[in-house]
Design an enzyme around this catalytic site. Structure first.
Site, PDB file in Angstrom:
ATOM      1  N   CYS A   1      -9.502  15.060  -1.945  1.00 47.96           N
ATOM      2  CA  CYS A   1     -10.095  15.193  -0.614  1.00 47.96           C
ATOM      3  C   CYS A   1     -10.024  13.857   0.141  1.00 47.96           C
ATOM      4  CB  CYS A   1     -11.524  15.729  -0.726  1.00 47.96           C
ATOM      5  SG  CYS A   1     -12.167  16.433   0.814  1.00 47.96           S
TER       6      CYS A   1
ATOM      7  N   HIS B   1     -11.239  20.573  -4.080  1.00 45.09           N
ATOM      8  CA  HIS B   1     -12.016  19.981  -5.176  1.00 45.09           C
ATOM      9  C   HIS B   1     -11.764  20.759  -6.465  1.00 45.09           C
ATOM     10  CE1 HIS B   1     -14.484  17.056  -2.935  1.00 45.09           C
ATOM     11  NE2 HIS B   1     -14.340  17.902  -1.929  1.00 45.09           N
TER      12      HIS B   1
ATOM     13  N   GLU C   1     -12.568  20.042  -9.390  1.00 42.86           N
ATOM     14  CA  GLU C   1     -13.617  19.840 -10.394  1.00 42.86           C
ATOM     15  C   GLU C   1     -14.736  20.862 -10.327  1.00 42.86           C
ATOM     16  OE1 GLU C   1     -14.809  17.253  -6.831  1.00 42.86           O
ATOM     17  OE2 GLU C   1     -12.980  17.942  -7.810  1.00 42.86           O
TER      18      GLU C   1
END
Length: 542
Positions: free
Chosen positions: A105, A192, A194
């Site tokens: 990002c 993202h 994660e």
């Protein structure tokens, strides 16, 4: 971390002498934090691949990074725009270190800008779920399905890529959702990977860790136990160590680990402040002293703590007074039991990250910390105690501590114990804490835990407890009017306590708990259920 550990029972047992940092961090990945709420989560996701990772400030110098010799670097997200004057910037020399880099990002946008590309305000931001359409399924996106859902949270976009970069994937609104400079092993993703909402995110992270950074899964519980014992023995030698035992998983795991390393040179002090749950002080002493033969110095300070809280209703004042009194008792008892050379603390890696001041103000770019409520970790450190610190758990996240505790033989009832605040029941009694109100809450709380345990549901909840309110309500019992206390039930589910949902408990279980409380707990005539999630509420009421 895996959970197989060889037995280590003799404190004098010879182990290799390689330092823990060199042994465990030889395949390290570094996350440079630019203020993302997900930086710790990135570190945890990497560690789940059994590769060690650390979160560092974006201000970390190029020389400091070189000394760590990381296999790869991840640039986190962040709330800023890279074109703002005060936006946090890392040293652009990191792109010339010759190690793989993944920008996430904001991290991707920073990479693009610092290498000569262009980032602008997007005509339309992307927030939430978006479908990822793959243009190049090699390297970073191997085994990531075309059309996978990814989690977006950005208002800026890369409008021109630096020389040598290719587009790997796009979304409906973002032409550069994933990019790469294959020769230099520089990668970026606008989403993202994660977070759990990103389907295929774990596969992407594993590609970066294993295939691009060429790491191997060596970050295991077994390795950590051996290295920790080696480090403890090297540091402490034959000196005495004092540990303030709370009964929680952190201090209990630390006690077991230290006892394996130094045996009877460890002294565990348990200060009973009178705010624990029903039967817990006795059970704690039984487990450590009787079952595992780890001596515990039990200090009954219930009266002292209760006297300190007389007339106090403000929650922050409660926490402060409890912390202050703990220090007073701790100082007195350590003087009586001493002398000691070392104080053991159950500091965890999130504490280390927080103390490193890694938050960024989105308006100024400055590092800040926002106080939600004061935390109480066994009262805090007495500043004037002349102890050296030993903190063997400072590299671990909470879930890793649980794995470690299980591996070294900590009983499951402690390993999977629900989180319990340091001030205990004192902050689950809204208003003044008295002996009578403590007894009411302790009995009600026991019934909650007893019933969910009977149903085999204890581990379905992150926490399950009762709260006593400072009001009374009208009721009818035995054809007589009553005017007694209401009890609030708080049962929540969560992955890590950062966010939480109220639990959708079966009505018959709620009914059983309610009936038992109003019939068995004197002074209670009403039970209500808290259906507030976090946010907007917090897990605890105070």
């Amino acid at each position: 971390m895996t959970t197989q550990t060889p037995p280590i029972t003799n404190p004098s047992e010879k182990l290799p002498t390689e330092p823990i940092n060199k042994a465990l961090n030889r395949q390290m990945l570094v996350i440079l934090d630019f203020g993302s709420q997900y930086s710790e989560l990135i570190a945890r996701r990497i560690r789940e691949t059994q590769v060690y990772s650390e979160v560092l400030s974006y201000r970390t110098t190029i020389e400091q990074i070189r000394q760590l010799n990381p296999r790869g670097i991840i640039l986190s997200g962040g709330p800023n725009s890279v074109y703002d004057n005060r936006a946090p910037q890392c040293d652009p020399e990191i792109f010339h270190l010759g190690v793989p880099i993944l920008g996430v990002c904001y991290g991707m946008q920073l990479m693009v800008q610092q290498l000569g590309g262009q980032v602008e305000r997007a005509k339309r931001g992307e927030y939430g779920k978006a479908s990822l359409f793959i243009d190049d399924p090699t390297d970073l996106l191997t085994n990531v399905e075309d059309g996978s859902t990814m989690w977006m949270s950005h208002g800026d976009s890369c409008t021109q890529l630096p020389e040598g970069f290719d587009i790997l994937a796009h979304t409906e609104n973002t032409s550069c959702a994933a990019i790469a400079h294959h020769q230099k092993k520089l990668f970026g993703v606008q989403f993202h990977p994660e977070v759990v909402h990103s389907v295929g995110g774990i596969a992407l992270i594993r590609n970066f860790v294993y295939h691009i950074c060429q790491c191997e899964p060596t970050w295991t519980t077994e390795a950590f136990v051996e290295e920790s014992i080696r480090e403890i023995r090297a540091k402490v030698g034959d000196k005495r160590v004092l540990l303030a035992l709370s009964g929680g998983v952190d201090s209990s795991t630390l006690a077991f680990l230290l006892h394996r390393a130094i045996g009877d040179n460890l002294t565990c002090m348990f200060i009973d402040q009178g705010f624990m749950r029903k039967g817990e002080p006795e059970r704690l002493v039984e487990i450590f002293d009787k079952q595992f033969h780890i001596p515990v110095e039990y200090v009954n300070a219930r009266t002292r703590f209760l006297e300190q809280l007389a007339g106090v209703t403000d929650p922050e004042t409660k926490r402060r007074l409890i912390g202050h009194e703990f220090i007073q008792v701790f100082e007195e008892e350590s003087e009586r039991l001493g002398p000691f050379d070392y104080l053991a603390q159950g500091t965890l890696y999130p504490d280390v990250i927080e103390s490193a001041d890694t938050n960024v103000d989105p308006q100024t770019g400055e590092r800040v910390a926002v106080k939600i409520k004061s935390h109480h970790n066994v009262g805090g450190l007495p500043k004037n105690l002349r102890f050296k610190l030993v903190e063997p758990l400072r590299k671990l996240f909470k879930d890793e501590v649980r794995k470690l505790g299980r591996a070294i033989g900590l009983p499951e009832e402690i390993v999977r114990r629900h989180p319990f605040p340091g001030p205990g029941l004192a902050i689950r009694i809204i208003g003044e804490v008295t002996a009578e109100r403590l007894n009411i809450l302790r009995d009600a709380d026991f019934i909650v835990r007893d019933e969910i345990s009977k149903q085999g549901m204890y581990h379905d909840f992150w926490q399950a407890f009762a709260v006593l309110l400072p009001v009374r309500s009208v009721g009818v019992m035995g054809d007589r009017r009553t005017y007694a206390h209401p009890i609030v039930l708080r049962l929540i589910t969560s992955e890590d306590g950062m966010t939480a949902d109220w639990a959708k408990v079966p009505y018959d279980l709620l009914e059983t708990i309610s009936n038992r409380i109003v019939n068995e707990v004197k002074g209670v005539n009403r039970v209500v259920y808290d259906i507030t999630s976090k946010p907007p509420g917090t897990i605890e009421w105070e």
